[in-house]
Design a protein around this motif. Structure first.
Motif, PDB file in Angstrom:
ATOM      1  N   CYS A 149      35.222  17.465 -10.484  1.00  0.00           N
ATOM      2  CA  CYS A 149      33.969  17.127  -9.780  1.00  0.00           C
ATOM      3  C   CYS A 149      33.498  15.711 -10.136  1.00  0.00           C
ATOM      4  CB  CYS A 149      32.889  18.143 -10.142  1.00  0.00           C
ATOM      5  SG  CYS A 149      31.287  17.767  -9.412  1.00  0.00           S
ATOM      6  N   ARG A 150      33.038  14.989  -9.116  1.00  0.00           N
ATOM      7  CA  ARG A 150      32.614  13.616  -9.344  1.00  0.00           C
ATOM      8  C   ARG A 150      31.109  13.519  -9.605  1.00  0.00           C
ATOM      9  NH1 ARG A 150      34.887  10.508  -4.748  1.00  0.00           N
ATOM     10  NH2 ARG A 150      36.891  10.979  -5.738  1.00  0.00           N
ATOM     11  N   THR A 151      30.334  14.426  -8.992  1.00  0.00           N
ATOM     12  CA  THR A 151      28.876  14.322  -9.090  1.00  0.00           C
ATOM     13  C   THR A 151      28.265  15.639  -9.546  1.00  0.00           C
ATOM     14  OG1 THR A 151      28.738  14.939  -6.758  1.00  0.00           O
ATOM     15  CG2 THR A 151      28.701  12.587  -7.268  1.00  0.00           C
ATOM     16  N   GLY A 154      30.953  20.743 -10.940  1.00  0.00           N
ATOM     17  CA  GLY A 154      31.341  21.683  -9.880  1.00  0.00           C
ATOM     18  C   GLY A 154      30.224  21.773  -8.864  1.00  0.00           C
ATOM     19  N   CYS A 155      29.789  20.589  -8.365  1.00  0.00           N
ATOM     20  CA  CYS A 155      28.617  20.534  -7.479  1.00  0.00           C
ATOM     21  C   CYS A 155      28.864  21.283  -6.172  1.00  0.00           C
ATOM     22  CB  CYS A 155      28.259  19.084  -7.182  1.00  0.00           C
ATOM     23  SG  CYS A 155      29.511  18.213  -6.200  1.00  0.00           S
ATOM     24  N   GLY A 156      30.137  21.349  -5.744  1.00  0.00           N
ATOM     25  CA  GLY A 156      30.443  22.075  -4.517  1.00  0.00           C
ATOM     26  C   GLY A 156      30.355  21.226  -3.265  1.00  0.00           C
ATOM     27  N   CYS A 173      30.889  17.329  -3.468  1.00  0.00           N
ATOM     28  CA  CYS A 173      31.591  16.041  -3.539  1.00  0.00           C
ATOM     29  C   CYS A 173      33.027  16.245  -3.017  1.00  0.00           C
ATOM     30  CB  CYS A 173      31.613  15.497  -4.969  1.00  0.00           C
ATOM     31  SG  CYS A 173      32.674  16.416  -6.095  1.00  0.00           S
ATOM     32  N   CYS A 176      35.471  18.353  -5.271  1.00  0.00           N
ATOM     33  CA  CYS A 176      35.121  19.780  -5.236  1.00  0.00           C
ATOM     34  C   CYS A 176      35.616  20.416  -3.941  1.00  0.00           C
ATOM     35  CB  CYS A 176      33.602  19.976  -5.309  1.00  0.00           C
ATOM     36  SG  CYS A 176      32.947  20.010  -6.982  1.00  0.00           S
TER      37      CYS A 176
HETATM   38 ZN   LIG Z   1      31.597  18.128  -7.165  1.00  0.00          ZN
END
Ligand SMILES: [Zn+2]
Length: 408
Positions: free
Chosen positions: A62-64, A75-77, A79, A82
């Motif tokens: 995950c990046r953000t 694991g923002c879902g 980005c 993800c």
């Molecule tokens: Zn993410």
């Protein structure tokens, strides 16, 4: 909405995996204390092992990261990394599933090769093995060295029903995270969120005994509900030997239909895809190569089609096995309801098949608890027998079972 929302009813496991993914991000150039290279995620079928593995994989790339109540949740879902993990297109995430009975040795070798390459897009190369219980001894050996000394940026996420389903040599190299069967109420809540009518969601979550995939299938497929109802009519049919044999044949036929329906679309799609690919490669080189080369390619093409057909056959066998096992679980639930009824505990324990209460009550009056218990044991023994003796035909196994379930 983070990727963890899909991991239903597993607060402890989620906390552990989130902690590890945070640790994995924090240290520059190396994993932090909460991170390790080989994980074993265990839990009964339907507890969401591969969903948890994918969520963890997404969290690692995950990046953000999201922030919830001041805590960072990787694991923002939403980005790009993800999303690519969730839709199965992430370049650095390899998912090894098996719909055949065993993970084949060439699959394991390919896995080791991929695990040895550096990640291309992010920090981690992730290999998810959905059925780590399906390594044969020799196949698992291919993996051991890599599990022992994994490349610095590689993470293995192995999934299996329980610790004991995985070879000790593999297990001892992994950190284990245990999932539990989600409660029916949690499964129903997920289905309702996905648009299923709340009453239907509650019923199917209960009937599926917490198995989320099965509950979704029952909620969205009237044929699957019909087949379940037919299976549950079986116990009261079993009076004569003839009726037992007929019931066994019906059970095998119904599960064959169920698995065939699921396999058909996928199989024909794959075959068409492969043929298209082979045609394109033949036409692309047409006329420019010597006849010998073209013949060799034709033999290669026939081999590829044959290999695909063999793979599809293995999958069909596994898929029917799974359908049969689900039917036996439904039956076991029915006898369990009868036993609970006989012991006066049905209200307290809750019925697994509330729609069957009339038949359950009738059987509870007609039999005695030890008989019910014996039948329940026979079903559990039949499930185990199918695992221990894979060469036994499903019909023979079911005939042996229905004869033991006979009440007459
Ligand atoms: Zn993410």
């Amino acid at each position: 909405m983070t990727v963890w929302d899909a991991v239903t009813g597993q607060a402890e496991a989620v906390a552990e995996l989130q902690g590890a993914s945070r640790a994995a991000r924090s240290g520059p150039g190396g994993p932090g204390s909460g991170m390790t290279h080989a994980w074993l995620i265990t839990g009964p079928a339907g507890s969401g092992r591969s969903i948890a593995a994918r969520a963890f994989a997404a969290a690692l790339v995950c990046r953000t990261p999201a922030t919830v109540d001041g805590v960072e949740i990787p694991g923002c879902g939403h980005c790009n990394p993800c999303l690519t993990v969730l839709d199965g297109t992430a370049a650095d995430v390899q998912v090894i599933g098996t719909e055949g009975t065993w993970i084949r040795i060439d699959t394991a070798r390919e896995m080791v090769r991929v695990a040895g390459t550096a990640p291309v897009a992010g920090t981690w190369r992730i290999v998810i093995v959905e059925d780590a219980d399906r390594f044969q001894d020799g196949t698992a050996n291919v993996l051991l060295k890599t599990l022992e000394e994994p490349p610095p940026r590689t993470v293995f996420l192995l999934c299996a029903p329980s610790d004991s389903d995985v070879l000790p040599t593999v297990r001892s190299r992994c950190r284990t995270v245990r999932l539990r069967m989600p409660r029916a109420a949690d499964v129903a809540a997920v289905l309702t969120e996905q648009g299923v009518d709340p009453a239907l969601a509650a019923f199917t979550a209960q009937a599926a005994q917490g198995h989320i995939g099965r509950a979704r299938r029952l909620a969205t497929d009237a044929d699957a509900r019909g087949r379940r109802a037919e299976v549950l009519k079986l116990p009261i049919r079993l009076r004569s030997v003839g009726e037992c044999l007929a019931a066994a044949a019906d059970l095998v036929e119904a599960t064959a239909q169920e698995s065939a329906a699921a396999a058909q679309d996928r199989d024909s799609g794959e075959r068409a895809e492969l043929e298209e690919l082979l045609t394109a490669s033949r036409e692309g080189s047409g006329g420019r190569r010597k006849a010998g080369g073209s013949q060799m390619r034709m033999r290669g093409a026939a081999g590829a089609v044959k290999e695909l057909e063999a793979e599809q056959k293995r999958r069909a066998r596994r898929s029917q096995f799974d359908a049969l096992d689900r039917a036996l679980q439904d039956l076991a639930g029915w006898y369990r309801d009868v036993l609970a009824c006989q012991l006066g505990a049905l209200n307290e324990a809750g019925a697994i098949h509330p729609d069957q209460s009339d038949m359950v009550a009738r059987a509870a009056r007609a039999w005695r608890p030890p008989e019910t218990l014996r039948r329940l044991d026979a079903i559990m023994a039949a499930r185990q027998l199918m695992i221990d003796l894979p060469s036994m035909t499903p019909l023979l196994a079911m005939e042996a079972l229905t004869l033991q379930l006979r009440s007459g």
